[in-house]
Design an enzyme around this catalytic site. Structure first.
Site, short mmCIF file in Angstrom:
data_model
loop_
_atom_site.label_atom_id
_atom_site.label_comp_id
_atom_site.label_asym_id
_atom_site.label_seq_id
_atom_site.Cartn_x
_atom_site.Cartn_y
_atom_site.Cartn_z
N TYR A 16 0.78 -1.34 0.27
CA TYR A 16 0.10 -0.15 0.07
C TYR A 16 0.73 1.22 -0.11
O TYR A 16 0.31 2.22 0.10
CB TYR A 16 -0.98 0.05 1.36
CG TYR A 16 -1.86 -0.98 1.02
CD1 TYR A 16 -3.13 -1.13 0.33
CD2 TYR A 16 -1.60 -2.16 2.00
CE1 TYR A 16 -4.01 -2.22 0.33
CE2 TYR A 16 -2.73 -3.25 1.93
CZ TYR A 16 -3.79 -3.22 1.49
OH TYR A 16 -4.64 -4.30 1.31
N HIS A 21 -4.30 6.31 -1.19
CA HIS A 21 -4.66 6.27 0.17
C HIS A 21 -3.72 6.82 1.30
O HIS A 21 -3.89 7.04 2.25
CB HIS A 21 -5.45 4.95 0.44
CG HIS A 21 -6.52 5.09 1.22
ND1 HIS A 21 -7.60 6.06 1.52
CD2 HIS A 21 -7.47 4.05 2.13
CE1 HIS A 21 -8.58 5.99 2.27
NE2 HIS A 21 -8.66 4.72 2.42
N PHE A 67 -4.42 -1.05 9.56
CA PHE A 67 -5.04 -0.57 8.70
C PHE A 67 -5.75 0.59 8.69
O PHE A 67 -6.19 1.10 9.86
CB PHE A 67 -6.09 -1.73 8.39
CG PHE A 67 -5.25 -2.89 7.43
CD1 PHE A 67 -4.89 -2.76 6.12
CD2 PHE A 67 -4.78 -4.03 7.97
CE1 PHE A 67 -4.30 -3.70 5.47
CE2 PHE A 67 -4.21 -4.98 7.21
CZ PHE A 67 -3.81 -4.73 6.08
N ASN A 69 -8.70 1.76 8.32
CA ASN A 69 -9.86 1.94 9.00
C ASN A 69 -9.63 1.84 10.61
O ASN A 69 -10.83 1.94 11.48
CB ASN A 69 -10.74 0.72 8.73
CG ASN A 69 -11.29 0.70 7.29
OD1 ASN A 69 -10.73 1.84 6.67
ND2 ASN A 69 -11.98 -0.01 6.79
N ASN A 115 -12.84 6.59 6.09
CA ASN A 115 -12.89 5.57 7.25
C ASN A 115 -11.61 5.76 8.25
O ASN A 115 -11.81 5.48 9.52
CB ASN A 115 -12.89 4.17 6.90
CG ASN A 115 -14.09 3.87 6.17
OD1 ASN A 115 -15.21 4.30 6.59
ND2 ASN A 115 -14.28 3.19 5.26
#
EC number: 3.1.1.29
Length: 193
Positions: A16, A21, A67, A69, A115
């Site tokens: 990631y 993001h 993560f 969230n 989120n």
């Protein structure tokens, strides 16, 4: 009020690292590099941390290693440990509603469907009174494509624009340390029209 903690929201791992993001983490890494600060993985804070010494002030940096969230857990852990109030926190994150190359500081507000921000607000006791650096990544044009879009790497042209916005944001953050938040906000909003 002064900023005591700067957080770059992120998903963990190399998979990631370069995704849209994770642009908040790009900003914190750039800030750390500019001040020659190494970020160290600290399990008690669920992330990579370090600090800047600016005059007599210490400003903590954090990139969560959990993560997106659940990033609020990391923010709450370090804020609680160092007794940092929500209004002393700056959260850098990706912003779908801004085009690449555009960034804005903002104080307070909702999570806008993000989120990571939603969890930060929740973990700070449903308190949304913190600063944000909203870094534009653009929008795919279809709400059903948003998840794939934010988890993809930007196109080369987008990456250059995002990096430009991050560079200017880091310069304006330095102005915030030297002057004040209002001055930094004015400068960034003037530079990136």
């Amino acid at each position: 009020m002064t900023i005591k903690l700067i957080v770059g929201l992120a998903n963990p791992g190399n998979k990631y690292l370069l995704t849209r993001h994770n642009v908040g983490s790009w900003y914190v890494n750039q800030l750390a590099n500019n001040y020659h600060v190494s970020l160290i993985n600290k399990s008690s804070f669920l992330g990579y941390t370090g600090y800047l010494n600016i005059g007599k002030r210490r400003i903590f940096l954090l990139i969560p290693t959990i993560f997106m969230n659940y990033n609020g857990q990391a923010v709450a852990a370090i804020a609680k440990f160092y007794n940092i109030m929500p209004e002393e926190i700056l959260i850098a994150h990706d912003e779908l509603n801004f085009l690449p190359g555009y960034a804005r500081f903002k104080y307070s507000g909702g999570h806008g469907g993000h989120n990571g921000l939603k969890d930060v607000i929740y973990r700070l006791g449903d308190n949304n009174n913190f600063y944000r650096l909203r870094i534009g990544i653009g929008h795919p044009g279809d709400k059903n494509k948003v998840i794939k879009f934010v988890l993809d790497t930007p196109l080369d042209t987008e990456q250059q624009l995002i990096q430009h916005a991050i560079n200017e944001s880091v310069l304006c953050t330095s102005l915030m340390f030297q002057q004040n938040i209002a001055y930094a906000i004015h400068q960034l909003h003037t530079i990136l029209k």
